[in-house]
Design a protein around this motif. Structure first.
Motif, mmCIF file in Angstrom:
data_model
loop_
_atom_site.group_PDB
_atom_site.id
_atom_site.type_symbol
_atom_site.label_atom_id
_atom_site.label_comp_id
_atom_site.label_asym_id
_atom_site.label_seq_id
_atom_site.Cartn_x
_atom_site.Cartn_y
_atom_site.Cartn_z
ATOM 1 N N MET A 1 -52.879 -21.772 21.044
ATOM 2 C CA MET A 1 -51.588 -21.155 20.873
ATOM 3 C C MET A 1 -50.583 -21.962 21.692
ATOM 4 S SD MET A 1 -50.366 -17.358 22.016
ATOM 5 C CE MET A 1 -50.307 -17.716 23.759
ATOM 6 N N ILE A 2 -49.441 -22.194 21.094
ATOM 7 C CA ILE A 2 -48.379 -22.913 21.785
ATOM 8 C C ILE A 2 -47.113 -22.067 21.681
ATOM 9 C CG2 ILE A 2 -46.959 -24.994 21.850
ATOM 10 C CD1 ILE A 2 -49.359 -26.447 20.575
ATOM 11 N N ARG A 3 -46.478 -21.853 22.823
ATOM 12 C CA ARG A 3 -45.256 -21.058 22.856
ATOM 13 C C ARG A 3 -44.154 -21.876 23.518
ATOM 14 N NH1 ARG A 3 -44.491 -14.755 24.382
ATOM 15 N NH2 ARG A 3 -42.254 -14.786 24.152
ATOM 16 N N TYR A 4 -42.939 -21.783 22.957
ATOM 17 C CA TYR A 4 -41.803 -22.503 23.499
ATOM 18 C C TYR A 4 -40.520 -21.814 23.062
ATOM 19 C CZ TYR A 4 -42.009 -24.533 18.814
ATOM 20 O OH TYR A 4 -42.078 -24.707 17.451
ATOM 21 N N THR A 5 -39.414 -22.172 23.711
ATOM 22 C CA THR A 5 -38.113 -21.606 23.390
ATOM 23 C C THR A 5 -37.113 -22.735 23.230
ATOM 24 O OG1 THR A 5 -38.646 -19.658 24.724
ATOM 25 C CG2 THR A 5 -36.333 -19.982 24.151
ATOM 26 N N VAL A 6 -36.334 -22.655 22.159
ATOM 27 C CA VAL A 6 -35.298 -23.664 21.938
ATOM 28 C C VAL A 6 -33.924 -23.049 22.215
ATOM 29 C CG1 VAL A 6 -36.694 -24.908 20.244
ATOM 30 C CG2 VAL A 6 -35.070 -23.218 19.461
ATOM 31 N N ARG A 7 -32.972 -23.910 22.500
ATOM 32 C CA ARG A 7 -31.600 -23.464 22.768
ATOM 33 C C ARG A 7 -31.063 -22.736 21.526
ATOM 34 N NH1 ARG A 7 -30.513 -26.322 27.248
ATOM 35 N NH2 ARG A 7 -31.564 -28.313 27.472
ATOM 36 N N PRO A 8 -30.324 -21.653 21.725
ATOM 37 C CA PRO A 8 -29.834 -20.872 20.579
ATOM 38 C C PRO A 8 -29.096 -21.717 19.537
ATOM 39 C CG PRO A 8 -29.359 -19.720 22.623
ATOM 40 C CD PRO A 8 -29.905 -21.065 23.005
ATOM 41 N N GLU A 9 -28.316 -22.668 20.001
ATOM 42 C CA GLU A 9 -27.549 -23.493 19.064
ATOM 43 C C GLU A 9 -28.408 -24.546 18.360
ATOM 44 O OE1 GLU A 9 -27.163 -25.519 23.105
ATOM 45 O OE2 GLU A 9 -27.204 -23.453 22.381
ATOM 46 N N ARG A 10 -29.679 -24.661 18.748
ATOM 47 C CA ARG A 10 -30.575 -25.656 18.149
ATOM 48 C C ARG A 10 -31.696 -25.029 17.315
ATOM 49 N NH1 ARG A 10 -29.602 -30.491 21.200
ATOM 50 N NH2 ARG A 10 -30.517 -31.630 19.493
ATOM 51 N N VAL A 11 -31.670 -23.701 17.140
ATOM 52 C CA VAL A 11 -32.726 -23.021 16.391
ATOM 53 C C VAL A 11 -32.819 -23.546 14.964
ATOM 54 C CG1 VAL A 11 -33.440 -20.800 15.411
ATOM 55 C CG2 VAL A 11 -32.756 -20.940 17.813
ATOM 56 N N GLU A 12 -31.689 -23.671 14.286
ATOM 57 C CA GLU A 12 -31.724 -24.145 12.895
ATOM 58 C C GLU A 12 -32.266 -25.564 12.795
ATOM 59 O OE1 GLU A 12 -31.543 -22.499 10.025
ATOM 60 O OE2 GLU A 12 -31.445 -20.778 11.360
ATOM 61 N N GLN A 13 -31.946 -26.404 13.762
ATOM 62 C CA GLN A 13 -32.496 -27.757 13.776
ATOM 63 C C GLN A 13 -34.009 -27.694 13.903
ATOM 64 O OE1 GLN A 13 -31.315 -30.179 17.112
ATOM 65 N NE2 GLN A 13 -32.427 -31.964 16.367
ATOM 66 N N SER A 14 -34.497 -26.838 14.773
ATOM 67 C CA SER A 14 -35.932 -26.674 14.957
ATOM 68 C C SER A 14 -36.603 -26.219 13.662
ATOM 69 C CB SER A 14 -36.204 -25.666 16.081
ATOM 70 O OG SER A 14 -37.579 -25.463 16.248
ATOM 71 N N VAL A 15 -35.994 -25.235 13.012
ATOM 72 C CA VAL A 15 -36.549 -24.715 11.755
ATOM 73 C C VAL A 15 -36.582 -25.797 10.684
ATOM 74 C CG1 VAL A 15 -36.129 -23.070 9.876
ATOM 75 C CG2 VAL A 15 -35.983 -22.313 12.267
ATOM 76 N N GLU A 16 -35.515 -26.573 10.570
ATOM 77 C CA GLU A 16 -35.478 -27.638 9.564
ATOM 78 C C GLU A 16 -36.546 -28.704 9.828
ATOM 79 O OE1 GLU A 16 -33.854 -27.774 6.640
ATOM 80 O OE2 GLU A 16 -33.298 -25.724 7.170
ATOM 81 N N LEU A 17 -36.715 -29.075 11.090
ATOM 82 C CA LEU A 17 -37.750 -30.048 11.426
ATOM 83 C C LEU A 17 -39.145 -29.499 11.100
ATOM 84 C CD1 LEU A 17 -36.256 -31.334 14.784
ATOM 85 C CD2 LEU A 17 -36.664 -32.733 12.740
ATOM 86 N N LEU A 18 -39.356 -28.224 11.380
ATOM 87 C CA LEU A 18 -40.640 -27.599 11.058
ATOM 88 C C LEU A 18 -40.873 -27.541 9.549
ATOM 89 C CD1 LEU A 18 -40.842 -24.698 13.630
ATOM 90 C CD2 LEU A 18 -42.547 -26.496 13.308
ATOM 91 N N ARG A 19 -39.840 -27.258 8.795
ATOM 92 C CA ARG A 19 -39.987 -27.227 7.327
ATOM 93 C C ARG A 19 -40.455 -28.574 6.799
ATOM 94 N NH1 ARG A 19 -34.713 -23.594 6.444
ATOM 95 N NH2 ARG A 19 -35.753 -21.574 6.601
#
Length: 98
Positions: free
Chosen positions: A1-19
């Motif tokens: 299991m891996i847990r992490y938190t991204v900056r609120p303004e970077r959440v969409e960037q994180s989601v796009e990279l994951l997609r």
């Protein structure tokens, strides 16, 4: 299991990279890998559950360029860097993780 938190303004960037990572996984369909990522409570928190055969460092998704881009981005978009916790199953009910 891996847990992490991204900056609120970077959440969409994180989601796009994951997609992009999941699109590559769907296209390539590597064997011996189970990989799920969840966003926690509509926040910047993420949880990834990974199961792979053999050495976790050698898991097939690590070789994907899309995953390498995502991993590289985490160092600048996270407020809490990824932390790994190894899980030992005690019990399970109707889980596909078995």
């Amino acid at each position: 299991m891996i847990r992490y938190t991204v900056r609120p303004e970077r959440v969409e960037q994180s989601v796009e990279l994951l997609r992009a990572v999941y699109a590559d996984l769907e296209r390539l369909r590597p064997s011996g890998l189970r990989y799920d990522t969840f966003r926690l409570d509509d926040s910047g928190g993420f949880l990834a559950l990974i199961e792979s055969e053999g050495d976790p460092v050698e898991a097939p998704h690590h070789r994907l360029p899309s995953f390498q881009r995502y991993r590289a981005a985490l160092s600048e978009i996270c407020t809490e860097q990824p932390g790994v916790t190894h899980l030992d199953e005690v019990g399970s009910y109707r889980s596909e993780w078995r």
